[in-house]
Structures are given as structure tokens and as C-alpha cells.
Enzyme design. Structure first.
Site, PDB file in Angstrom:
ATOM      1  N   SER A   1      -0.905   0.592   6.052  1.00  0.00           N
ATOM      2  CA  SER A   1      -1.099  -0.281   7.008  1.00  0.00           C
ATOM      3  C   SER A   1      -1.908  -1.392   6.722  1.00  0.00           C
ATOM      4  O   SER A   1      -2.863  -1.073   5.784  1.00  0.00           O
ATOM      5  CB  SER A   1      -1.557   0.732   8.293  1.00  0.00           C
ATOM      6  OG  SER A   1      -1.658  -0.068   9.179  1.00  0.00           O
ATOM      7  N   ASP A   2      -1.803  -2.501   7.460  1.00  0.00           N
ATOM      8  CA  ASP A   2      -2.786  -3.392   6.985  1.00  0.00           C
ATOM      9  C   ASP A   2      -2.979  -4.416   8.670  1.00  0.00           C
ATOM     10  O   ASP A   2      -1.920  -4.292   9.462  1.00  0.00           O
ATOM     11  CB  ASP A   2      -2.340  -4.448   6.136  1.00  0.00           C
ATOM     12  CG  ASP A   2      -3.595  -5.199   5.667  1.00  0.00           C
ATOM     13  OD1 ASP A   2      -4.306  -4.852   4.851  1.00  0.00           O
ATOM     14  OD2 ASP A   2      -3.632  -6.432   5.847  1.00  0.00           O
ATOM     15  N   GLN A   3      -4.130  -5.013   8.891  1.00  0.00           N
ATOM     16  CA  GLN A   3      -4.242  -5.717  10.089  1.00  0.00           C
ATOM     17  C   GLN A   3      -4.849  -7.030   9.614  1.00  0.00           C
ATOM     18  O   GLN A   3      -5.901  -7.188   8.816  1.00  0.00           O
ATOM     19  CB  GLN A   3      -5.033  -4.997  10.911  1.00  0.00           C
ATOM     20  CG  GLN A   3      -5.375  -5.643  12.255  1.00  0.00           C
ATOM     21  CD  GLN A   3      -6.343  -5.059  13.091  1.00  0.00           C
ATOM     22  OE1 GLN A   3      -7.543  -4.953  12.861  1.00  0.00           O
ATOM     23  NE2 GLN A   3      -5.886  -4.594  14.109  1.00  0.00           N
TER      24      GLN A   3
ATOM     25  N   LYS B   1       0.839  -1.309   0.107  1.00  0.00           N
ATOM     26  CA  LYS B   1      -0.260  -0.032  -0.003  1.00  0.00           C
ATOM     27  C   LYS B   1       0.888   1.233   0.193  1.00  0.00           C
ATOM     28  O   LYS B   1       0.824   2.131  -0.542  1.00  0.00           O
ATOM     29  CB  LYS B   1      -0.937  -0.097   1.166  1.00  0.00           C
ATOM     30  CG  LYS B   1      -1.968  -1.227   1.094  1.00  0.00           C
ATOM     31  CD  LYS B   1      -2.856  -1.241   2.362  1.00  0.00           C
ATOM     32  CE  LYS B   1      -3.841  -2.342   2.316  1.00  0.00           C
ATOM     33  NZ  LYS B   1      -4.726  -2.298   3.449  1.00  0.00           N
TER      34      LYS B   1
ATOM     35  N   ALA C   1       0.263  -3.981  10.917  1.00  0.00           N
ATOM     36  CA  ALA C   1       1.529  -3.723  10.320  1.00  0.00           C
ATOM     37  C   ALA C   1       1.663  -2.308   9.755  1.00  0.00           C
ATOM     38  O   ALA C   1       0.369  -1.760   9.170  1.00  0.00           O
ATOM     39  CB  ALA C   1       1.871  -4.616   9.278  1.00  0.00           C
TER      40      ALA C   1
END
Length: 197
Positions: A71-73, A55, A108
Site C-alpha cells: 500500500s502507499d499514500q 511493494k 492505493a
């Protein structure tokens, strides 16, 4: 005195936008347009890290002079990723599977500044223990909150806190979707210090 580079959040998440606003830095929001399909055999932690970096990279390629946050979860139960439910029925199934159990939310964050060549990333795992929830509690929560856009069907920042027995993390905003302690550290490395005017 050097000019602070423009800051961009590469995310469509309103939760991440609200968290980044806490730092009182001006920023723009750009949708990253990244395929979020997991790779074969990819662990939830690796998936979160890869997507956060992808991203940031996608938006940084379009805005090379800007510092970009991605960001990612990904939630994990017994090694299996748990995504956003999307529907009431899937949310019920997720919460039933998680009741009385521990779930790790891998959050992250990646920061890129193409102009300087800076690229950094960090992972903030959060261990969440769910209470042994009754079906009626699950139903009431979901009808009240409708957290169908949240990984694991729960929002700890509102009524979802009542679903939980414990949260263990060294970066308190990670569970909501953006670990601000790690984000600040990466931003400082990229040339933006939230405490410098």
C-alpha cells in the site's frame, strides 16, 4: 477444505499494521525495500498505485506462496505531491499551504499471490478540506501530535481531526493509510475471505 495461504503485509507503517489487525486475520510484516522516488511527470495517483504494486511485488518475489498486501499514500495539493514532512519546519509549511484548501489523499492498495498468478490493485481517493487554520493552531497541533511521519502532516484518527472541515471518501480507513473495503475485496479475489474461518 483448502488451506488458507499465509498473509503478509509488505509495509513498515504501524498505521497500516494497526488497520489490517482489524480484520482479525493472522499476518506477518515484511519491509518491501522499494525506491519511492517519483518518476518524471508522474501524477500523485499514479505514484501511489505504482508504489503499492511495487511493494507487493517485492515481497511476493521473496514469499511466492503468500498473499502479499502493498500500500502507499500520496497527498496532492494543486497537482503537486505532498510527502511526509519529516521535520517540524516542513510540517508547519505543509499545514500553512493546505489551510482553507482541499487536498486529495490517494491511497492505493495492491494484493499479489505469486503462486496463483493473482495480482490486483485499487485506488481509494479521499478529499479532505482543511479549516482556515491560524498559525497558533498549527503550532499547538504539531507540538502535541508530532505527525512528522504522516503525509500532509495530519492524523485524522486523533487530534488532527480538529484541523479538518470535511472528509469525503467511500472507504473510511483510506485516509489513515489502508482502504480496508478495497483490501477485503482484493483479498477475497486472492483466496482469503476475512469472514470465512
Amino acid at each position: 477444505m483448502t488451506t488458507r495461504p499465509k498473509l503478509i503485509l509488505g509495509s513498515t507503517s504501524r498505521y497500516r499494521r494497526e488497520l489490517l489487525e482489524r480484520l482479525r486475520l493472522p499476518f506477518d510484516v515484511v519491509s518491501p525495500q522499494v525506491d519511492e522516488t517519483p518518476l518524471d511527470g508522474e501524477t500523485p495517483a499514479a505514484l501511489a498505485m505504482r508504489l503499492a504494486a511495487a511493494k507487493a511485488a517485492a515481497v511476493a518475489a521473496l514469499h511466492p506462496q503468500a498473499v502479499v498486501i502493498g500500500s502507499d499514500q500520496v497527498a496532492e495539493l494543486d497537482g503537486t505531491p505532498i510527502g511526509k514532512p519529516g521535520t517540524h519546519e516542513r510540517a508547519v509549511a505543509q499545514l500553512r499551504a493546505m489551510r482553507g484548501r482541499s487536498v486529495v489523499f490517494h491511497t492505493a492498495v495492491a494484493v499479489q499471490h505469486a503462486a496463483s498468478g493473482y495480482s490486483g490493485a485499487a485506488l481509494a481517493p479521499v478529499n479532505v478540506r482543511f479549516r482556515d487554520l491560524a498559525d497558533a493552531e498549527i503550532e499547538h497541533y504539531l507540538r502535541t501530535e508530532q505527525p512528522y511521519d504522516c503525509a500532509g502532516s495530519a492524523k485524522c484518527e486523533t487530534l488532527g481531526i480538529a484541523l479538518l472541515a470535511a472528509i469525503e471518501s467511500d472507504d473510511p480507513t483510506a485516509l489513515v493509510g489502508l482502504p480496508l473495503i478495497r483490501t477485503c475485496a482484493l483479498l477475497r479475489e486472492a483466496g482469503i475471505d476475512p469472514l470465512q474461518p
